[in-house]
Enzyme design. Structure first.
Site, mmCIF file in Angstrom:
data_model
loop_
_atom_site.group_PDB
_atom_site.id
_atom_site.type_symbol
_atom_site.label_atom_id
_atom_site.label_comp_id
_atom_site.label_asym_id
_atom_site.label_seq_id
_atom_site.Cartn_x
_atom_site.Cartn_y
_atom_site.Cartn_z
ATOM 1 N N ASP A 85 0.619 -1.330 0.308
ATOM 2 C CA ASP A 85 -0.013 -0.422 0.190
ATOM 3 C C ASP A 85 0.893 1.173 -0.040
ATOM 4 O O ASP A 85 1.664 1.212 1.101
ATOM 5 C CB ASP A 85 -0.342 -0.368 1.563
ATOM 6 C CG ASP A 85 -2.575 0.754 1.626
ATOM 7 O OD1 ASP A 85 -2.091 1.589 0.008
ATOM 8 O OD2 ASP A 85 -3.228 0.925 2.024
ATOM 9 N N ASP A 96 -3.460 6.870 -3.196
ATOM 10 C CA ASP A 96 -3.556 6.332 -2.476
ATOM 11 C C ASP A 96 -3.842 5.154 -3.116
ATOM 12 O O ASP A 96 -4.938 5.085 -3.363
ATOM 13 C CB ASP A 96 -4.570 5.972 -1.401
ATOM 14 C CG ASP A 96 -4.221 5.300 -0.251
ATOM 15 O OD1 ASP A 96 -3.484 4.167 -0.021
ATOM 16 O OD2 ASP A 96 -5.201 5.800 1.176
ATOM 17 N N HIS A 158 -11.868 6.337 2.171
ATOM 18 C CA HIS A 158 -11.924 7.227 2.869
ATOM 19 C C HIS A 158 -11.879 8.708 1.918
ATOM 20 O O HIS A 158 -11.231 8.487 0.468
ATOM 21 C CB HIS A 158 -11.443 6.815 4.374
ATOM 22 C CG HIS A 158 -9.531 7.277 3.025
ATOM 23 N ND1 HIS A 158 -8.521 8.016 2.833
ATOM 24 C CD2 HIS A 158 -8.869 5.614 3.053
ATOM 25 C CE1 HIS A 158 -7.581 6.832 2.758
ATOM 26 N NE2 HIS A 158 -7.898 6.166 2.235
ATOM 27 N N HIS A 166 -6.860 10.605 5.724
ATOM 28 C CA HIS A 166 -8.016 10.328 5.723
ATOM 29 C C HIS A 166 -9.145 11.354 6.674
ATOM 30 O O HIS A 166 -8.937 11.485 8.150
ATOM 31 C CB HIS A 166 -7.734 9.138 7.344
ATOM 32 C CG HIS A 166 -6.405 8.056 6.760
ATOM 33 N ND1 HIS A 166 -5.688 7.878 6.933
ATOM 34 C CD2 HIS A 166 -7.359 6.725 5.892
ATOM 35 C CE1 HIS A 166 -5.525 6.763 6.606
ATOM 36 N NE2 HIS A 166 -6.303 6.123 5.894
ATOM 37 N N GLU A 191 -11.025 0.944 -0.968
ATOM 38 C CA GLU A 191 -10.325 -0.028 -0.520
ATOM 39 C C GLU A 191 -11.029 -1.170 -0.213
ATOM 40 O O GLU A 191 -11.249 -1.490 1.306
ATOM 41 C CB GLU A 191 -8.670 0.435 0.175
ATOM 42 C CG GLU A 191 -9.525 1.130 1.730
ATOM 43 C CD GLU A 191 -8.244 1.602 2.206
ATOM 44 O OE1 GLU A 191 -7.460 1.191 2.120
ATOM 45 O OE2 GLU A 191 -8.142 3.001 2.764
ATOM 46 N N GLU A 275 -7.200 -1.272 -3.795
ATOM 47 C CA GLU A 275 -7.112 -0.033 -3.184
ATOM 48 C C GLU A 275 -6.847 1.347 -4.980
ATOM 49 O O GLU A 275 -6.209 1.001 -5.300
ATOM 50 C CB GLU A 275 -6.496 0.716 -2.502
ATOM 51 C CG GLU A 275 -7.165 2.187 -1.776
ATOM 52 C CD GLU A 275 -5.969 2.155 -0.663
ATOM 53 O OE1 GLU A 275 -4.666 2.084 -0.297
ATOM 54 O OE2 GLU A 275 -6.852 3.316 -0.211
HETATM 55 MN MN MN Z 1 -4.093 2.795 0.872
HETATM 56 MN MN MN Z 2 -6.256 4.229 1.361
#
Ligand code: MN
Ligand code: MN
Length: 290
Positions: A85, A96, A158, A166, A191, A275
């Site tokens: 990630d 992200d 998020h 976030h 995700e 994600e």
């Molecule tokens: Mn992530």
């Molecule tokens: Mn994330």
């Protein structure tokens, strides 16, 4: 969206995507997690961005938030299920994205890996301007259950804002009944996490990732000056100050710094994740990490 902000957001998406592919290419039996993390984060800097958070390499029942410590000796072993990630930022505009790989590719977890990928694709398919949040969750949950796995309920996507990885909204991996709509100008991460366990994660030990949590951003504070309000690794701090351990201890005590715990399912459960970051901008919906 402001054209400059849009440009940086798309750039961050592209760099984040390339970094995710690069990290995956480095993972093999016997490789050090530390090497993969340092090389991937440097790759992002070499490509015109900064890591928007430390590379997360979370293995087997770990869902998220493990990054190596300075001098970390941990290596990948054949059969490890690794959630990779990572994201990039350009002027605080963030991407992200994540994928799951099995070390050595024995194929033992190919269904579980495919499941979170398919769930993510199903979620992307239902997206349109103003979509209700629970419809995204329903699309994800449906796919994961069709494979016979459990969606992780207390972990999910998020909202993202500038220098804020976030932000307030939560995108569930199941239909949680939240009919709030995605706003016209909104960046989100979706995700899906699929689990062979009960679908609930809990806090494990500290994962070597921290974030500034003071009420005021104080200029001259090395964390604020170097990482702003984005998560940072103990490794990164070690490079800018020799006394980083004392600094962290004091920051935690003063509540100027918070520590992320490793997020885990129970022992023996296996977790996969996929994600992407998605930009809702007026009439358009763009996967920035595609
Ligand atoms: Mn992530
Ligand atoms: Mn994330």
């Amino acid at each position: 969206m402001d054209p400059t902000a849009r440009k940086y957001t798309l750039e961050a998406g592209k760099i984040g995507r390339l970094a995710l592919e690069y990290a995956q290419s480095l993972i093999e039996p016997g490789a050090l997690l530390l090497d993969v993390a340092e090389k991937t984060e440097q790759f992002i800097r070499d490509n015109g961005g900064f890591p928007s958070f430390p590379l997360n390499l979370s293995i087997n029942n770990e869902a998220a938030h493990y990054t190596p410590i300075p001098g970390d000796k941990k290596v990948f072993r054949t059969g490890d299920l690794v959630k990779v990630d990572i994201g990039a930022h350009v002027e605080g505009y963030i991407s992200d994205n994540a994928a799951t790989v099995e070390v050595g590719n024995t194929g033992k977890y190919s269904d579980l890996i495919q499941c979170s990928r398919d769930a993510l694709n199903a979620a992307l398919k239902v997206l349109r301007p103003g979509i209700e949040i629970n419809r995204i969750g329903a699309a994800i949950g449906h796919v994961i259950e069709s494979y016979g796995f459990k969606p992780v309920k207390n972990l999910g996507g998020h909202g993202i804002k500038q220098y804020d990885l976030h932000s307030t909204i939560f995108i569930p991996n199941y239909d949680d009944g939240n009919q709030r709509r995605i706003e016209q100008q909104q960046l989100i991460a979706i995700e899906p996490f699929a689990s062979t366990g009960i679908g609930l994660i809990h806090n494990g030990p500290g994962g070597n990732i921290y974030i500034y949590s003071g009420t005021k951003k104080t200029k001259g504070d090395p964390v604020v000056d170097n990482f702003n309000t984005l998560p940072f690794a103990e490794r990164w701090l070690a490079k800018i100050m020799p006394e980083y351990k004392d600094y962290l201890r004091r920051g935690l005590f003063m509540k100027q710094i918070s520590h992320f715990a490793v997020l885990r399912e129970h022992k023996g459960a296996m977790i996969s994740q996929a994600e992407h970051t998605i930009l809702f901008d007026g009439d358009t919906v763009t996967v920035t990490t595609a």
